[in-house]
Design a protein around this motif. Structure first.
Motif, mmCIF file in Angstrom:
data_model
loop_
_atom_site.group_PDB
_atom_site.id
_atom_site.type_symbol
_atom_site.label_atom_id
_atom_site.label_comp_id
_atom_site.label_asym_id
_atom_site.label_seq_id
_atom_site.Cartn_x
_atom_site.Cartn_y
_atom_site.Cartn_z
ATOM 1 N N ASP A 278 0.882 -1.222 -0.114
ATOM 2 C CA ASP A 278 -0.095 0.097 -0.130
ATOM 3 C C ASP A 278 0.861 1.304 -0.016
ATOM 4 O O ASP A 278 1.652 1.456 1.007
ATOM 5 C CB ASP A 278 -0.851 -0.091 1.241
ATOM 6 C CG ASP A 278 -1.926 0.945 1.352
ATOM 7 O OD1 ASP A 278 -1.620 2.150 0.554
ATOM 8 O OD2 ASP A 278 -2.935 0.999 1.921
ATOM 9 N N LYS A 280 0.219 4.258 0.627
ATOM 10 C CA LYS A 280 0.107 5.168 1.874
ATOM 11 C C LYS A 280 0.856 4.800 2.946
ATOM 12 O O LYS A 280 1.436 5.468 3.954
ATOM 13 C CB LYS A 280 -1.369 5.465 2.055
ATOM 14 C CG LYS A 280 -2.227 6.244 0.814
ATOM 15 C CD LYS A 280 -3.540 6.593 1.178
ATOM 16 C CE LYS A 280 -4.222 7.070 0.206
ATOM 17 N NZ LYS A 280 -5.720 7.466 0.581
ATOM 18 N N GLY A 283 4.484 5.107 2.330
ATOM 19 C CA GLY A 283 4.845 6.481 2.606
ATOM 20 C C GLY A 283 4.662 7.001 3.859
ATOM 21 O O GLY A 283 5.679 7.859 4.370
ATOM 22 N N GLY A 284 3.810 6.579 4.774
ATOM 23 C CA GLY A 284 3.956 7.085 6.027
ATOM 24 C C GLY A 284 5.009 6.302 6.805
ATOM 25 O O GLY A 284 5.677 7.020 7.897
ATOM 26 N N ARG A 348 4.386 13.267 9.386
ATOM 27 C CA ARG A 348 4.833 14.104 8.113
ATOM 28 C C ARG A 348 5.303 15.551 8.615
ATOM 29 O O ARG A 348 5.952 15.934 7.688
ATOM 30 C CB ARG A 348 3.745 14.418 7.065
ATOM 31 C CG ARG A 348 3.772 15.265 5.799
ATOM 32 C CD ARG A 348 4.670 14.208 5.022
ATOM 33 N NE ARG A 348 4.668 15.242 3.702
ATOM 34 C CZ ARG A 348 5.077 14.579 2.562
ATOM 35 N NH1 ARG A 348 5.392 13.245 2.516
ATOM 36 N NH2 ARG A 348 5.397 15.034 1.479
ATOM 37 N N GLN A 371 10.758 5.114 -0.383
ATOM 38 C CA GLN A 371 9.837 4.498 -0.486
ATOM 39 C C GLN A 371 9.747 3.086 -1.383
ATOM 40 O O GLN A 371 9.057 2.042 -0.964
ATOM 41 C CB GLN A 371 8.600 5.548 -1.160
ATOM 42 C CG GLN A 371 7.987 6.470 -0.257
ATOM 43 C CD GLN A 371 7.341 7.445 -1.028
ATOM 44 O OE1 GLN A 371 6.789 7.249 -2.315
ATOM 45 N NE2 GLN A 371 7.082 8.581 -0.446
#
Length: 411
Positions: A278, A280, A283-284, A348, A371
């Protein structure tokens, strides 16, 4: 050295900066910086030349000051808190770049090189970087087991990417990696630094001339075009290329190896990345690892051009200011249970890339590379593990960033 608390007036010892790391917690912030953040978040510290700039350790204070135009990045100001003697000596010889200028000069220089690092252009590189990472992992799996992750993957990925972006022949990577290591090593002899720096400047100057004569689809060719139109000088383009070449591979390589080490130490979090594709989630995870590790260990440095009042402290014009990014990224007011690595945390707003107008130019590229690596390596090699006792790893604290000298892994 003793001083007086700016708030209470009580006498206290002025600690030296940078500070000692705790051997048992090599990935954590300096314990003394954390203690100052909790007790006296804006306080004096002593640096190598005896100067006593202000150390800013709280997340909110850093956010306020890093966007304050009364603080300057001009390292020719007598009050600028240089990292070491070498930085002080070369400051008058260093051309004005995005790393040592303020607006409007900083704005002009940054605008001249910003395009290739915008989100849309960086995102277009995702597929090629994915292909590169997959190929390097294929080579790892076909090669010796165990192997050093630093040389097998962590260094080649950002080095190949920044060389391709700039238009620098990758076959010269051993030269520019040695140059970067020497320039960033605070213990390197000054004669060696000057000699290697001169060779690198000559190399990139010749390459820039070639790009101006025969442009290609790369960043140095773009800068060559700006030199022709008078928007940049030849010297500015050479030194900008130097800065990109160093920052473009050294910091990301460190994050790949240290991020993997941190995940080895937190197997529950490693399982998160092993079990997801995933974007997201990945990235998190990248932002949380950046927050948790904050690899820049020498702090962001500024000098006050005017008097500033903040949190009950009066910073006078001409006084130096240092921002300890790691202490702020472990500030419990900004990140509850900040000492815990939690890939599901909204992180972030970390400051691993700095903050404000001088925030890292290459942050979008660094995020993309991380990533792809974090989102691929642990799923493709689910049995990846350290090949030595983690307590026996040798750390390097001599440069702007801290990291491991090698990370032997097996599967």
């Amino acid at each position: 050295m003793t001083g007086t608390c700016p708030v209470t007036g009580a006498a206290h010892t002025v600690p030296e900066y940078p500070m000692a790391r705790a051997a048992e917690r090599p990935l954590a912030p300096f314990p003394a910086a954390q203690a100052l953040r909790d007790r006296q978040p804006i306080s004096r510290v002593r640096i190598w030349n005896g100067a006593t700039p202000w150390l800013i350790t709280r997340h909110a204070d850093q956010r306020a000051l890093l966007t304050d135009p009364r603080l300057s990045d001009d390292d020719l100001d007598p009050g600028f808190p240089y990292v070491n003697r070498h930085r002080a000596e070369i400051a008058p010889l260093t051309p004005r770049m995005i790393t040592n200028t303020d607006a409007p000069e900083h704005t002009r220089l940054r605008r001249s090189v910003n395009g290739p690092f915008l989100v849309k252009r960086v995102e277009a590189m995702r597929a090629p970087i994915q292909k590169l990472v997959d190929g390097l992992i294929d080579d790892m799996l076909a090669g010796p087991n165990p192997t050093d992750l630093l040389t097998a993957l962590a260094l080649p990925v950002p080095s190949l990417v920044i060389a391709e972006m700039l238009g620098v022949p990758y076959e010269d990577h051993a030269f520019f990696q040695k140059f970067s290591a020497t320039l960033l090593d605070s213990a390197a002899p000054q004669e060696e630094v000057r000699e290697v720096g001169g060779r690198m400047a000559a190399y990139l100057s010749d390459l820039l001339d070639q790009k101006m004569a025969g442009p290609a689809d790369d960043v140095m060719s773009e800068m060559g075009g700006r030199v022709k139109t008078g928007d940049m000088t030849h010297t500015e383009a050479v030194h900008m290329s130097t800065a990109m070449l160093i920052a473009g591979h050294e910091t990301t390589a460190t994050m790949i190896s240290l991020g993997t080490l941190a995940l080895f130490q937190h197997p529950d979090q490693l399982a998160v990345l092993r079990g997801t594709d995933d974007p997201k989630v990945i990235g998190g995870a990248v932002d949380e690892l950046l927050r948790y590790l904050s690899i820049v260990q020498t702090g962001v440095r500024r000098v006050a051009k005017e008097d500033i009042e903040i949190s009950g402290v009066h910073i006078r014009a001409g006084e130096g200011v240092i921002f300890d990014l790691h202490a702020a990224n472990w500030d419990p007011e900004a990140f509850p249970e900040a000492e815990r690595l939690d890939l599901g945390r909204p992180a972030r707003n970390h400051q691993a890339f700095g903050y404000g107008p001088h925030q890292c130019l290459g942050q979008n590229l660094a995020r993309l590379e991380l990533q792809v690596v974090y989102g691929t390596l642990y799923r493709r090699i689910p049995t990846l593990r350290p090949a030595v006792d983690i307590a026996d790893l040798e750390f390097d604290h001599t440069g702007t960033t801290y990291g491991v000298k090698s990370l032997p892994v097996s599967w």
